[in-house]
Design a protein around this motif. Structure first.
Motif, mmCIF file in Angstrom:
data_model
loop_
_atom_site.group_PDB
_atom_site.id
_atom_site.type_symbol
_atom_site.label_atom_id
_atom_site.label_comp_id
_atom_site.label_asym_id
_atom_site.label_seq_id
_atom_site.Cartn_x
_atom_site.Cartn_y
_atom_site.Cartn_z
ATOM 1 N N GLY A 3 0.822 -1.211 0.000
ATOM 2 C CA GLY A 3 0.000 0.000 0.000
ATOM 3 C C GLY A 3 0.848 1.250 0.000
ATOM 4 O O GLY A 3 0.355 2.351 0.296
ATOM 5 N N ALA A 4 2.147 1.070 -0.338
ATOM 6 C CA ALA A 4 3.067 2.219 -0.325
ATOM 7 C C ALA A 4 2.610 3.296 -1.306
ATOM 8 O O ALA A 4 2.145 2.990 -2.408
ATOM 9 C CB ALA A 4 4.478 1.767 -0.670
ATOM 10 N N LEU A 5 2.752 4.545 -0.890
ATOM 11 C CA LEU A 5 2.402 5.678 -1.751
ATOM 12 C C LEU A 5 3.662 6.162 -2.452
ATOM 13 O O LEU A 5 4.754 6.109 -1.884
ATOM 14 C CB LEU A 5 1.818 6.805 -0.907
ATOM 15 C CG LEU A 5 0.489 6.478 -0.215
ATOM 16 C CD1 LEU A 5 0.151 7.549 0.821
ATOM 17 C CD2 LEU A 5 -0.631 6.373 -1.247
ATOM 18 N N VAL A 30 -4.619 5.436 7.941
ATOM 19 C CA VAL A 30 -5.437 6.460 7.295
ATOM 20 C C VAL A 30 -5.055 6.496 5.807
ATOM 21 O O VAL A 30 -4.138 5.789 5.384
ATOM 22 C CB VAL A 30 -5.229 7.844 7.964
ATOM 23 C CG1 VAL A 30 -5.710 7.808 9.409
ATOM 24 C CG2 VAL A 30 -3.783 8.296 7.880
ATOM 25 N N ALA A 31 -5.743 7.302 5.026
ATOM 26 C CA ALA A 31 -5.539 7.298 3.564
ATOM 27 C C ALA A 31 -4.112 7.695 3.182
ATOM 28 O O ALA A 31 -3.553 7.165 2.222
ATOM 29 C CB ALA A 31 -6.544 8.226 2.898
ATOM 30 N N THR A 32 -3.526 8.604 3.923
ATOM 31 C CA THR A 32 -2.139 9.007 3.658
ATOM 32 C C THR A 32 -1.382 8.916 4.969
ATOM 33 O O THR A 32 -1.087 9.927 5.599
ATOM 34 C CB THR A 32 -2.072 10.442 3.098
ATOM 35 O OG1 THR A 32 -2.779 11.312 3.997
ATOM 36 C CG2 THR A 32 -2.710 10.536 1.733
ATOM 37 N N GLY A 33 -1.093 7.686 5.362
ATOM 38 C CA GLY A 33 -0.485 7.446 6.655
ATOM 39 C C GLY A 33 1.001 7.167 6.556
ATOM 40 O O GLY A 33 1.609 7.271 5.489
ATOM 41 N N GLY A 34 1.578 6.797 7.717
ATOM 42 C CA GLY A 34 2.997 6.493 7.782
ATOM 43 C C GLY A 34 3.215 5.009 8.048
ATOM 44 O O GLY A 34 2.278 4.217 8.042
ATOM 45 N N SER A 39 2.065 12.628 12.806
ATOM 46 C CA SER A 39 1.458 11.319 12.591
ATOM 47 C C SER A 39 0.277 11.489 11.643
ATOM 48 O O SER A 39 -0.108 12.598 11.326
ATOM 49 C CB SER A 39 1.008 10.745 13.927
ATOM 50 O OG SER A 39 0.403 9.498 13.754
ATOM 51 N N HIS A 40 -0.300 10.365 11.204
ATOM 52 C CA HIS A 40 -1.384 10.421 10.208
ATOM 53 C C HIS A 40 -0.918 11.240 9.016
ATOM 54 O O HIS A 40 -1.652 12.052 8.469
ATOM 55 C CB HIS A 40 -2.666 11.015 10.796
ATOM 56 C CG HIS A 40 -3.349 10.075 11.738
ATOM 57 N ND1 HIS A 40 -4.567 10.340 12.290
ATOM 58 C CD2 HIS A 40 -2.990 8.854 12.208
ATOM 59 C CE1 HIS A 40 -4.924 9.332 13.088
ATOM 60 N NE2 HIS A 40 -3.975 8.420 13.048
ATOM 61 N N ASN A 41 0.300 10.988 8.623
ATOM 62 C CA ASN A 41 0.939 11.797 7.593
ATOM 63 C C ASN A 41 2.064 10.955 7.016
ATOM 64 O O ASN A 41 2.694 10.185 7.728
ATOM 65 C CB ASN A 41 1.501 13.067 8.279
ATOM 66 C CG ASN A 41 2.003 14.087 7.288
ATOM 67 O OD1 ASN A 41 2.971 13.847 6.572
ATOM 68 N ND2 ASN A 41 1.348 15.219 7.231
ATOM 69 N N VAL A 42 2.328 11.142 5.718
ATOM 70 C CA VAL A 42 3.356 10.323 5.069
ATOM 71 C C VAL A 42 4.755 10.612 5.618
ATOM 72 O O VAL A 42 5.668 9.808 5.448
ATOM 73 C CB VAL A 42 3.349 10.525 3.532
ATOM 74 C CG1 VAL A 42 2.010 10.062 2.955
ATOM 75 C CG2 VAL A 42 3.620 11.963 3.161
ATOM 76 N N THR A 43 4.926 11.762 6.297
ATOM 77 C CA THR A 43 6.249 12.088 6.840
ATOM 78 C C THR A 43 6.447 11.571 8.268
ATOM 79 O O THR A 43 7.467 11.827 8.882
ATOM 80 C CB THR A 43 6.496 13.613 6.824
ATOM 81 O OG1 THR A 43 5.534 14.229 7.678
ATOM 82 C CG2 THR A 43 6.357 14.183 5.427
ATOM 83 N N GLU A 44 5.469 10.845 8.781
ATOM 84 C CA GLU A 44 5.581 10.222 10.112
ATOM 85 C C GLU A 44 6.915 9.470 10.212
ATOM 86 O O GLU A 44 7.252 8.682 9.329
ATOM 87 C CB GLU A 44 4.393 9.257 10.233
ATOM 88 C CG GLU A 44 4.293 8.462 11.505
ATOM 89 C CD GLU A 44 3.070 7.523 11.414
ATOM 90 O OE1 GLU A 44 1.954 8.001 11.649
ATOM 91 O OE2 GLU A 44 3.239 6.336 11.078
ATOM 92 N N PHE A 45 7.656 9.702 11.300
ATOM 93 C CA PHE A 45 8.943 9.013 11.428
ATOM 94 C C PHE A 45 9.350 8.864 12.890
ATOM 95 O O PHE A 45 9.143 9.756 13.714
ATOM 96 C CB PHE A 45 10.049 9.784 10.675
ATOM 97 C CG PHE A 45 11.380 9.089 10.697
ATOM 98 C CD1 PHE A 45 11.562 7.897 9.983
ATOM 99 C CD2 PHE A 45 12.443 9.581 11.437
ATOM 100 C CE1 PHE A 45 12.793 7.227 10.010
ATOM 101 C CE2 PHE A 45 13.674 8.914 11.473
ATOM 102 C CZ PHE A 45 13.843 7.740 10.749
ATOM 103 N N THR A 46 9.902 7.687 13.189
ATOM 104 C CA THR A 46 10.519 7.449 14.493
ATOM 105 C C THR A 46 11.880 6.810 14.227
ATOM 106 O O THR A 46 11.984 5.896 13.402
ATOM 107 C CB THR A 46 9.626 6.529 15.359
ATOM 108 O OG1 THR A 46 8.417 7.219 15.676
ATOM 109 C CG2 THR A 46 10.326 6.142 16.660
ATOM 110 N N ALA A 47 12.889 7.314 14.904
ATOM 111 C CA ALA A 47 14.255 6.851 14.657
ATOM 112 C C ALA A 47 14.413 5.383 15.047
ATOM 113 O O ALA A 47 13.803 4.935 16.028
ATOM 114 C CB ALA A 47 15.242 7.710 15.450
#
Lengths: 416, 416
Positions: free
Chosen positions: B24-26, B88-92, B381-389
C-alpha cells in the motif's frame, strides 16, 4: 404656482421603479441586470425611451453613460441628477434605479408645471456602478471623471470572460458624445443600504461624504498539529491567532467608537478539521471611517494587534492591502442645501456618511456633489428583499426636486 | 542467557516495518491501507504468513481481528501484545504497525533464545482501528471487548458505501475463532503521535491512560449586514461571536493549564465575504483532559463562555456534542511494570497520557492494559512524513519484550 410648492408624483415614481424593475425581474422578486448584459440593454432601452418621451435630448458617451438633457435658459454649467441602472446578480428595485428614475420624475414635474430652469438639467445613468460583472465598480463615473483612460476601461474583462468594449458595442451603447463636464451641482438620491435612518425613525439622510475604506487580507502561518497529543505550550495555532485578531478587531473598533466600523467577514482555516490545530489561516479585515486620520489610527491599531498576536501565538503573519480608498467629503454648500431643503419640506434628517461607494464620490472630484439617502427597510440591500416604503421614495424625490431647483434656478426669488 | 538480558533485533524490526510499509506504499513515501481494502488484505496476508513463519497459531475472529498464539507452559490467561495494521488514507509506516510487528519481534527473540514462557503470548492485530473507512474507530477491539454487537458492526457502511460484513467476507477475513478473552496483561507499543518526548529529549513514554475527549459543534446565528453601512451597535455579527468563542477557548484551556488541551480547528462563516457581516458561523471545539472532573470543568467554562458571547453579541447559539469519550486509566500495576522495565533498561521516561485513541483503551475494560510510547519526530502522525528513529523503535520494542516477560514468566526469579 410657486416653484417652492412643486412636488413630484409619488405614485408615478413608484410606477417608474416597477416598470424598470420588471426588466431582468427574478422569479419571486428582485432583479438581475448585470452591466452590459441583454437584460441591462433592455433596461437602457427603456430608460432612453422614457427620456425621449419626456422631451430629453439623449446622449451616450464612449463608456456607455447615458445622459438625458433638459435645456435651460442659459448655456452655463448644468445641474445633474444621476445614479445607475445596473444591479448585482440578485439585486433589488431601488439601488441605483431610484436616483435615475427620480431624476426623470423631477423632469416630468418641471414639464407638467411648464417651468423653464435657468441652468440645464441633466439626468445621468452611469455604466457598471456595481462592479458585479466588471471590476472596478463605479467604472462609468470613473472614466467620465477622467480617473481611468477609456482604452484601459474598454479592455477590462468581465467575470464571464468578455471584454467590456466588445460587450458595450454589442448592446449598441458605445456612444460618441462627450457628456456634460461643466457641472454646477450633482445630486444623487439613493437608498441608505444600511439600518440607521430606520433605526432612528428619520426620513432623510443628508450625506456628508463617503467613508474611507481599507481592506486587509491577513495570512497566518502556524504549524499543523494533533489536537489531542500536542500540549498547548508546543502549539503554533494559526486558528487561535486568527480568532484573536478577529476578536481584537471587534474590540478596537468599539474602542475608537463613533462612526468607526470594522468587520472580519471571512475566515478560512486549513486544514479546517475538528481534531487538527490549524496550520494556516487567512482572514479579511474591512475598516471604514469618514475621517482619514481616524481610519489611519484604526489601521495602526490593527498592525499593532497583529504584531502582538504573532508574538503571543508564535506564528508568522503577513498582511496585504486589498483596497484603500480615502474618505470623500461632499461639497459643504451642497450638503447644506440638501439639509435645508429637507427641513424646509418638514422632513426629519440626520447628517451621515455613506458606508458604501457611489458615483457621487467620483463626480465629487469633478464638481460639487452631494447625496440624499432614504431609509432601507432592515438596512437590506444587494438583495431581492431590498425595500423602501413609497412615502420615503416620495420624500427623497421631493428633496431631489427642490435641491435641484435651488441650483438650477438660483435667481428665482422663491428659491433665493 | 538470563531472560533479563534478552534484547530484540533492532535492524530486523526496521526490516519488518519496511516490508509491511511496502504494501500500500504511496509514491514519494507513506502508505495507504484503509481497512478491508485490497491493500489492507495484502497487509493481512503478509502478517499471517510472518506469524506462521514464526510458528504462531493463527486465528481470526468474526470481526477480522488476527491473533497469533505462542503457547506457554500453562493454559492460564495470556499476555497479549497488539495494535493494528490499517492506516489512514495518507499514513505512515509506524502508527499501529509498530505495535503488531514489535510483537512479532518479541516472539522471534523468544524463539531465537529457545525460551518457553509460562503464560501463552499472543500477538494481536485489531480491525479498523483508524476509523478512516468505517466509523467508529477502534472497531475491532470494541467488538472483541463486547462493547458493540457483531451484527451491528457488520452492518456499518463505509465512506465508499460498502457494508463492512461484505467487505470482510470478500477479503477472506470473516473468521470463526473466538480469540483469547482471558488476558493477564495487554501491552501496546505505539508512536507518541505528539511532540512531548522529542521536546523533552526522552526515550520512553509510560502511558498512564487516555485523555477524555469532548467534541462540540457550535452554531451561531447572527444577521447578515453590509460591512460599511451598518453601525456596530446594530450588528449581530456571527463571525465576531465565533472569534470570541475561539479566542475564549484558547484562554480557558490556558487558565486550567497542566494537561488541558483545547482546539478550535474548524471555523466556517457564511457568506464568508470581506464586506458582509457574517450571518452564520459554525465552529468545532475539541477539549481533552485525562481527568473526568477537569474535563467537565472545561466543558462548563465553555458553556458559560458561549452564553456570555451570545448575550454580548446578540446572537443565537446552539451547541451539539459530536463525541464524548470519558478518560481511561490504565492498570496501575501494568503502568508501573512498563516504567520499571524502561528504567531497568537504562532508558529515560516520563509518565504521560495519550491524546489519541488506541485499542488499549478498549481492551482496558476487559483486562489490565498499558501502553509504551516512543518519540514521533516533530510530533507528526497520520501523515506520510511520520517518522521514528530506529534507535527509538528498538528501545520501545525492548521495553515491550521485557514487560511481556515480566508478565509471561512471573515466577522466573530473574524477573520477580
Amino acid at each position: 404656482m410657486m416653484v417652492n410648492d412643486l412636488r413630484i408624483n409619488g405614485a408615478r415614481l413608484v410606477t417608474r421603479l416597477e416598470k424598470l424593475g420588471a426588466i431582468g425581474a427574478l422569479e419571486g422578486g428582485g432583479v438581475s441586470r448585470l452591466a452590459l448584459t441583454a437584460d441591462e440593454k433592455r433596461g437602457r432601452d427603456h430608460l432612453v425611451s422614457e427620456m425621449k418621451a419626456l422631451g430629453l435630448e439623449v446622449s451616450i458617451d464612449p463608456i456607455g453613460n447615458i445622459f438625458g438633457t433638459r435645456k435651460g435658459r442659459t448655456d452655463g454649467p448644468v445641474v445633474m441628477l444621476g445614479s445607475h441602472i445596473d444591479t448585482v446578480a440578485t439585486g433589488g428595485l431601488y439601488d441605483g434605479a431610484l436616483g435615475v428614475l427620480a431624476g426623470l420624475e423631477v423632469v416630468a414635474t418641471l414639464n407638467d408645471a411648464g417651468i423653464e430652469t435657468e441652468h440645464t438639467v441633466v439626468v445621468a445613468a452611469f455604466t457598471n456602478e456595481e462592479g458585479a460583472r466588471f471590476q472596478p465598480d463605479m467604472l462609468g463615473s470613473v472614466v467620465f471623471a477622467g480617473d481611468m483612460s477609456l482604452e484601459e476601461a474598454l479592455d477590462i474583462v468581465s467575470i464571464d470572460g468578455k471584454r467590456l468594449g466588445d460587450e458595450l458595442a454589442a448592446i449598441g451603447y458605445a456612444g460618441k458624445d462627450a457628456g456634460p463636464k461643466d457641472i454646477a451641482a450633482y445630486f444623487e438620491l439613493h437608498i441608505e443600504q444600511g439600518p440607521v435612518l430606520e433605526d432612528e425613525g428619520l426620513q432623510i439622510g443628508v450625506v456628508r461624504g463617503v467613508q474611507g475604506i481599507c481592506w486587509t487580507e491577513i495570512t497566518i502561518a502556524g504549524r499543523s498539529a494533533h489536537a489531542g497529543t500536542t500540549p498547548i505550550r508546543l502549539r503554533r495555532d494559526a486558528g487561535l491567532a486568527a480568532a484573536r485578531i478577529a476578536a481584537g478587531v471587534g474590540d478596537l473598533v468599539r474602542e475608537i467608537g463613533g462612526e468607526m466600523v470594522g468587520t472580519v467577514g471571512a475566515i478560512n482555516l486549513a486544514p479546517n478539521l475538528v481534531n487538527v490545530v490549524a496550520e494556516k489561516a487567512v482572514i479579511t479585515v474591512d475598516l471604514r471611517h469618514p475621517d482619514a486620520e481616524t481610519l489611519a489610527r484604526a489601521r495602526a491599531s490593527l498592525a499593532s494587534l497583529v504584531s502582538d498576536v504573532a508574538l503571543k501565538e508564535d506564528v508568522e503573519i503577513t498582511a496585504r492591502t486589498l483596497a484603500d480608498f480615502p474618505p470623500t467629503d461632499f461639497a459643504p454648500a451642497l450638503v447644506d442645501c440638501v439639509e435645508q431643503t429637507a427641513l424646509g419640506l418638514g422632513l426629519s434628517t440626520r447628517r451621515m456618511f455613506s458606508g458604501a461607494g457611489h458615483d457621487a464620490q467620483i463626480i465629487a472630484s469633478l464638481a460639487p456633489a452631494a447625496m440624499v439617502f432614504v431609509p432601507s427597510v432592515n438596512g437590506i440591500s444587494h438583495n431581492v428583499t431590498e425595500f423602501t416604503a413609497p412615502a420615503d421614495l416620495e420624500n427623497g424625490a421631493n428633496v431631489l426636486l427642490q435641491a435641484a431647483l435651488h441650483k438650477a434656478m438660483p435667481t428665482n426669488g422663491e428659491n433665493a
